[in-house]
Design a protein around this motif. Structure first.
Motif, PDB file in Angstrom:
ATOM      1  N   UNK A 850      -7.582  32.635 -25.188  1.00  0.00           N
ATOM      2  CA  UNK A 850      -7.108  33.807 -24.469  1.00  0.00           C
ATOM      3  C   UNK A 850      -7.376  33.814 -22.986  1.00  0.00           C
ATOM      4  N   UNK A 851      -7.606  32.654 -22.375  1.00  0.00           N
ATOM      5  CA  UNK A 851      -7.854  32.634 -20.939  1.00  0.00           C
ATOM      6  C   UNK A 851      -6.581  32.966 -20.174  1.00  0.00           C
ATOM      7  N   UNK A 852      -6.777  33.562 -19.026  1.00  0.00           N
ATOM      8  CA  UNK A 852      -5.660  33.993 -18.188  1.00  0.00           C
ATOM      9  C   UNK A 852      -5.567  33.090 -16.973  1.00  0.00           C
ATOM     10  N   UNK A 853      -4.354  32.736 -16.606  1.00  0.00           N
ATOM     11  CA  UNK A 853      -4.109  32.015 -15.362  1.00  0.00           C
ATOM     12  C   UNK A 853      -3.631  33.024 -14.324  1.00  0.00           C
ATOM     13  N   UNK A 854      -4.486  33.271 -13.343  1.00  0.00           N
ATOM     14  CA  UNK A 854      -4.197  34.271 -12.317  1.00  0.00           C
ATOM     15  C   UNK A 854      -3.454  33.627 -11.158  1.00  0.00           C
ATOM     16  N   UNK A 855      -2.521  34.373 -10.586  1.00  0.00           N
ATOM     17  CA  UNK A 855      -1.788  33.856  -9.423  1.00  0.00           C
ATOM     18  C   UNK A 855      -2.547  34.086  -8.127  1.00  0.00           C
ATOM     19  N   UNK A 857      -6.664  35.625  -6.456  1.00  0.00           N
ATOM     20  CA  UNK A 857      -8.001  36.178  -6.639  1.00  0.00           C
ATOM     21  C   UNK A 857      -8.636  36.339  -5.261  1.00  0.00           C
ATOM     22  N   UNK A 858      -9.811  36.969  -5.236  1.00  0.00           N
ATOM     23  CA  UNK A 858     -10.528  37.244  -3.976  1.00  0.00           C
ATOM     24  C   UNK A 858      -9.602  37.958  -3.001  1.00  0.00           C
ATOM     25  N   UNK A 859      -9.023  39.051  -3.471  1.00  0.00           N
ATOM     26  CA  UNK A 859      -7.954  39.747  -2.756  1.00  0.00           C
ATOM     27  C   UNK A 859      -8.537  40.861  -1.886  1.00  0.00           C
ATOM     28  N   UNK A 860      -8.063  40.928  -0.658  1.00  0.00           N
ATOM     29  CA  UNK A 860      -8.338  42.067   0.216  1.00  0.00           C
ATOM     30  C   UNK A 860      -7.113  42.975   0.212  1.00  0.00           C
ATOM     31  N   UNK A 861      -7.336  44.284   0.200  1.00  0.00           N
ATOM     32  CA  UNK A 861      -6.217  45.215   0.081  1.00  0.00           C
ATOM     33  C   UNK A 861      -6.266  46.287   1.164  1.00  0.00           C
ATOM     34  N   UNK A 862      -5.077  46.750   1.552  1.00  0.00           N
ATOM     35  CA  UNK A 862      -4.918  47.858   2.491  1.00  0.00           C
ATOM     36  C   UNK A 862      -4.057  48.934   1.835  1.00  0.00           C
ATOM     37  N   UNK A 863      -4.339  50.211   2.114  1.00  0.00           N
ATOM     38  CA  UNK A 863      -3.496  51.285   1.568  1.00  0.00           C
ATOM     39  C   UNK A 863      -2.050  51.113   2.011  1.00  0.00           C
ATOM     40  N   UNK A 864      -1.146  51.413   1.097  1.00  0.00           N
ATOM     41  CA  UNK A 864       0.270  51.313   1.410  1.00  0.00           C
ATOM     42  C   UNK A 864       0.828  49.916   1.330  1.00  0.00           C
ATOM     43  N   UNK A 865       0.006  48.961   0.946  1.00  0.00           N
ATOM     44  CA  UNK A 865       0.457  47.571   0.833  1.00  0.00           C
ATOM     45  C   UNK A 865       0.096  47.065  -0.563  1.00  0.00           C
ATOM     46  N   UNK A 866       0.882  47.488  -1.558  1.00  0.00           N
ATOM     47  CA  UNK A 866       0.631  47.075  -2.927  1.00  0.00           C
ATOM     48  C   UNK A 866       0.756  45.554  -3.050  1.00  0.00           C
ATOM     49  N   UNK A 867      -0.058  44.980  -3.904  1.00  0.00           N
ATOM     50  CA  UNK A 867       0.004  43.539  -4.132  1.00  0.00           C
ATOM     51  C   UNK A 867       0.234  43.260  -5.612  1.00  0.00           C
ATOM     52  N   UNK A 868       1.018  42.238  -5.876  1.00  0.00           N
ATOM     53  CA  UNK A 868       1.382  41.874  -7.246  1.00  0.00           C
ATOM     54  C   UNK A 868       0.664  40.585  -7.623  1.00  0.00           C
ATOM     55  N   UNK A 869       0.024  40.601  -8.783  1.00  0.00           N
ATOM     56  CA  UNK A 869      -0.658  39.433  -9.315  1.00  0.00           C
ATOM     57  C   UNK A 869      -0.064  39.118 -10.686  1.00  0.00           C
ATOM     58  N   UNK A 870       0.318  37.872 -10.887  1.00  0.00           N
ATOM     59  CA  UNK A 870       0.816  37.428 -12.190  1.00  0.00           C
ATOM     60  C   UNK A 870      -0.365  36.890 -12.989  1.00  0.00           C
ATOM     61  N   UNK A 871      -0.501  37.399 -14.208  1.00  0.00           N
ATOM     62  CA  UNK A 871      -1.625  37.017 -15.076  1.00  0.00           C
ATOM     63  C   UNK A 871      -1.063  36.385 -16.348  1.00  0.00           C
ATOM     64  N   UNK A 872      -0.768  35.085 -16.289  1.00  0.00           N
ATOM     65  CA  UNK A 872      -0.181  34.399 -17.436  1.00  0.00           C
ATOM     66  C   UNK A 872      -1.198  34.320 -18.575  1.00  0.00           C
ATOM     67  N   UNK A 873      -0.770  34.774 -19.735  1.00  0.00           N
ATOM     68  CA  UNK A 873      -1.659  34.770 -20.889  1.00  0.00           C
ATOM     69  C   UNK A 873      -2.402  36.073 -21.096  1.00  0.00           C
TER      70      UNK A 873
END
Length: 889
Positions: A850-855, A857-873
């Motif tokens: 059940x391990x996930x392959x992340x697109x 990591x170690x993400x910095x975020x700002x309000x109003x700037x949504x970020x999309x991460x694909x998590x295969x599995x």
């Protein structure tokens, strides 16, 4: 027609006892007895692999088991099988047995007669066996312990009172100098990391590690040197091929054919052999019509072509065939004066285009090389491409990699920096050693030279640097001395033997060492540089990468723990050892002083906890930030032609050879650390970077009491394409404590082609000027984005005030929404967030289940700037997030 028949069946092995113990540096004269024989479960193989298969030794990757298997490398071992010379084979003029790799010292006997004593793990050996006649024969391989052989050779050499065995300062007798392992390793042509390194265990492998086969032939094609040359316009290409045939017969010929990978023939020609058994052709092609150019990944496509050579008798009978795969390209190392900067460039130019090289160093992927399959290599190298890397450096303490490693690099467009196998040592240069190295080097160059991906050969890893560190004065201007009679005898290898071999056999650029350039190996203005003053050396803050830059940084790094699953694997269920300072965790970090150095960088930058999962998190974020900063600041130095102040950065290292804490950015099980993703962001085709510093101005040079402090800000972008890029630069300044935007600007910018471009130099918006040291600066987070003309986000980066340990983090309002596919995650926040690392909420006890392959990591975020991460599995499972200031222990 020649035939090749594997000798891979019915092998068995045994330990010889008693183990030889050096007696005055001489092998024991006690007769050795064979213990019980066991069948091997695979071939090629190694003793450790076989013993683990039989559960006779534990897995050295778990617990403290490494220390319980040392007897294996200090024992002698024997392998045996039978082979048949068939009647058909015996009719051939020549019947050889070829040993592609024996690890390392090996007595080879056929029917009880010794036919070979091998002593070089890197060499292929070919032994004529036709004299034994047709029928079944015994083949026995006896492997003396490389550990003891090295000790014996070292002791014998020490008795000779050689210059290299004298301390350069005191003149006292000493052993050869080295970093990592044992001084005796320097005398043995075996993968040096087996003696242990600062990222790997002591595992002295032994056995037939590459295929063994019977080669029956009348004559054979031994080599085909293929050079591709492009004209100055890069519109026409020339192919030169020189085929060498051994045992060539009179009036014979070679038919050469160039075809694409689908098999379509492009050109063919038959050439008579000369008296030396050689046939040469030179063909001209039009680029874009006849052939296409090969490019590194990110610069173009990687079209490959087959060059087939068929050796024929006068009547047309086919005798021998060979096929090489090539790419049409020209790779140059450019070292020329720079504009308004000292020294010279050190850059790679491919097909006339200068390329910034962002990549990684490669160590052997396992202690047991027979376990490295082609599929495993492809997965590793594909990870590099997925991480936007374009160069891999094959480090000099491992091995010349398997053929398919380089085949995959050709296909993927990964440039290869290839070291010769010398690492961190004061190597000898006696006659026997030089003869062995000569053959090794010739074989290595001939094996690698036709690969499109091969960009450079380097003589060694850090050997000049080591000699400088012990006080040996290296006169870099001396090109004529007999170096074998000095206290740096291996200069003969690096400056005479190896360059002669390379220049005589191929067109690839040769570099004497890595690092090398200027009047010391640490010169930042000439050649390449290993920048270890972050972590090692002066232990600089990583924020100083900009002033630590070199013309080409071929090594630098920062440690970080691997995935917690990998930690739990080596802990092997021992919950009592599940804390950072445990004996087991310390045994799985081989770097000297790692406790002090990890803690130095952690304490300078974070408020961190010491439970196992927290320590994993904080070291991972630290590694990610450190390495991303290096790529960000050094890529800024790629300013255009004549201003290539830094032309490449190769992180130490991409991989591990066992489960451990190290500088690797992907762990042994191919689980990427957050640093992998942070680097990938900095190596995208388009990036945006920022740097801020406190600038203090004194009112009166005689007084320290009256001053002003402003927070400067610089913003730049990078473009690796060959076309200029128009974009919109958006910059937002956010007051973290007040929870609001204090400034927002949008500017149209143009990114120069294949260069960095400066956008802004000023102060941080919303940050007041300070006049007292007690005045605390506002926590202003500056976010920047490059927006394409169609609205696509090309690049983003958030610059935070540092160190983060001073920040009182508020609630940030992070939300994670999972899409209908169960694998698309949308992250949003109400206040800036630093260092988001995602995981499934409930981990399986099965390490790989059940391990996930992340697109990302170690993400910095700002309000109003949504970020999309694909998590295969992910399959819709709940996700948890950790970030700085999230309230975790």
């Amino acid at each position: 027609m020649e035939t090749t028949t594997p000798i891979s069946a019915n092998w068995s092995y045994t330990q010889l006892t008693p183990t030889r113990v050096p007696d005055g540096a001489k092998p024991s004269t006690v007769a050795q007895q064979e213990k019980e024989w066991h069948s091997v479960h695979k071939f090629p193989t190694g003793v450790h692999v076989e013993l683990m298969q039989r559960n006779e030794i534990p897995d050295h990757c778990k617990g403290l088991n490494e220390w319980d298997i040392q007897w294996v490398g200090e024992s002698d071992w024997r392998f045996k099988t039978t082979f048949e010379i068939t009647e058909e084979q015996s009719k051939q003029d020549n019947v050889d047995i070829v040993f592609e790799g024996l690890d390392t010292f090996c007595h080879v006997e056929i029917d009880g007669k010794e036919v070979l004593y091998a002593s070089n793990m890197f060499q292929t050996y070919r032994i004529p066996v036709k004299e034994f006649g047709k029928g079944e024969h015994s083949l026995t391989l006896t492997f003396p312990s490389a550990w003891y052989e090295a000790k014996r050779i070292e002791a014998a050499e020490m008795e000779k009172n050689l210059p290299e065995n004298k301390d350069p300062v005191t003149g006292e007798q000493k052993k050869l100098s080295f970093w990592n392992g044992n001084s005796s390793r320097l005398y043995v042509r075996k993968a040096q990391y087996g003696w242990g390194w600062d990222w790997g265990p002591v595992v002295m492998t032994v056995g037939p590690w590459k295929p063994i086969y019977i080669h029956a032939y009348t004559a054979k094609i031994t080599s085909n040197r293929i050079d591709t040359i492009l004209d100055s316009s890069y519109k026409t290409a020339k192919l030169r091929s020189k085929v060498q045939v051994s045992h060539a017969l009179k009036d014979s010929s070679v038919t050469l054919t160039l075809s694409d990978t689908s098999g379509k023939s492009i050109k063919t020609q038959t050439i008579k052999l000369n008296d030396n058994g050689e046939a040469e052709v030179e063909w001209d092609f039009t680029v874009g019509e006849d052939v296409e150019l090969w490019w590194p990944v990110g610069q173009g496509k990687q079209p490959l072509y087959n060059v087939s050579a068929e050796y024929k008798l006068q009547d047309g009978t086919s005798i021998s065939r060979r096929k090489d795969r090539i790419g049409f390209r020209t790779i140059k190392v450019v070292q020329e004066s720079l504009i308004d900067a000292p020294g010279s460039s050190f850059l790679f130019e491919v097909n006339g285009r200068r390329v910034f090289c962002g990549g990684s160093n490669w160590i052997p992927a396992d202690n047991h090389l027979t376990e490295c399959t082609e599929e495993r290599y492809r997965a590793w190298l594909q990870l590099m491409v997925d991480g936007n890397q374009n160069m891999v450096r094959v480090w000099g303490g491992g091995v010349y990699e398997f053929d398919y490693f380089y085949d995959i690099c050709d296909e993927l467009g990964l440039l290869v920096w290839q070291d010769f196998m010398f690492g961190c040592g004061q190597y000898p240069a006696n006659k026997q050693f030089l003869e062995s190295v000569q053959v090794e080097a010739e074989q290595a160059v001939q094996a690698l030279r036709n690969h499109a991906s091969l960009a450079i050969f380097a003589g060694n890893n850090e050997d000049y640097q080591l000699l400088e560190s012990i006080g040996v004065v290296v006169d870099y201007d001396d090109k004529t001395s007999d170096f074998t009679k000095t206290n740096f005898p291996a200069r003969h290898i690096y400056e005479k033997l190896l360059p002669d071999v390379v220049s005589s056999l191929c067109e690839t650029y040769y570099h004497p060492s890595s690092p090398f350039g200027g009047q010391t190996s640490g010169d930042k203005t000439v050649g390449d540089l290993h920048q270890w003053n972050v972590w090692h050396g002066s232990q600089e803050p990583w924020h100083n990468w900009d002033i630590l830059a070199g013309r080409f940084v071929s090594e630098f790094g920062m440690e970080g723990y691997p995935d917690i699953r990998t930690v739990d694997y080596w802990l092997d269920g021992n919950e009592k050892e599940r804390f950072p300072q445990s004996r087991t965790n310390c045994s799985h970090n081989k770097a000297d002083g790692f406790e002090r150095r990890l803690e130095l960088y952690l304490m300078e930058n974070f408020r961190h906890a010491f439970d196992m999962e927290s320590y994993v998190y904080y070291t991972q974020v630290m590694q990610a930030e450190t390495l991303a900063a290096a790529y960000r600041l050094w890529r800024r130095n790629w300013k255009g032609k004549g201003k290539e102040l830094t032309s490449g950065a190769l992180v130490w290292q991409i991989n591990d050879c066992w489960p451990t804490t190290s500088w690797a950015i992907v762990d042994y099980f191919m689980r990427p650390k957050p640093a992998f993703f942070a680097i990938a962001r900095e190596l995208r085709p388009f990036t945006v970077g920022m740097a801020r510093k406190d600038v203090k101005t004194l009112d009166n040079p005689s007084s320290d009491a009256y001053f002003e402090i402003e927070q400067s800000l610089e913003i730049w972008g990078n473009n690796s394409s060959v076309e200029e890029k128009k974009a919109t630069l958006e910059v937002v300044s956010f007051d973290l404590e007040e929870g609001k935007v204090v400034d927002s600007k949008s500017t149209e910018v143009v990114l120069a082609p294949n260069a960095s471009t400066e956008f802004f130099k000023g102060t941080v918006a919303g940050q007041p000027t300070r006049t007292l040291a007690s005045q605390l600066p506002k926590i202003i987070v500056v976010g920047a984005r490059l927006i394409d003309q169609d609205g696509t986000v090309l690049a983003r980066y958030a610059n935070w005030p540092e160190p983060w340990k001073y920040i009182q983090f508020p609630e940030v309002g992070l939300t994670i929404k999972t899409g209908e596919d169960g694998e698309t995650l949308t992250l949003s926040c109400k206040r800036p967030i630093k260092g988001v690392i995602l995981d499934v909420e409930e981990r399986s006890t099965d390490a790989k289940d059940g391990e996930v392959k992340w697109s990302d990591q170690a993400i910095d975020m700002m309000p109003g700037d949504d970020q999309v991460v694909i998590a295969k599995g992910l399959k819709g499972r709940k996700v948890k997030a950790r970030y700085l200031g999230d309230g975790s222990a």
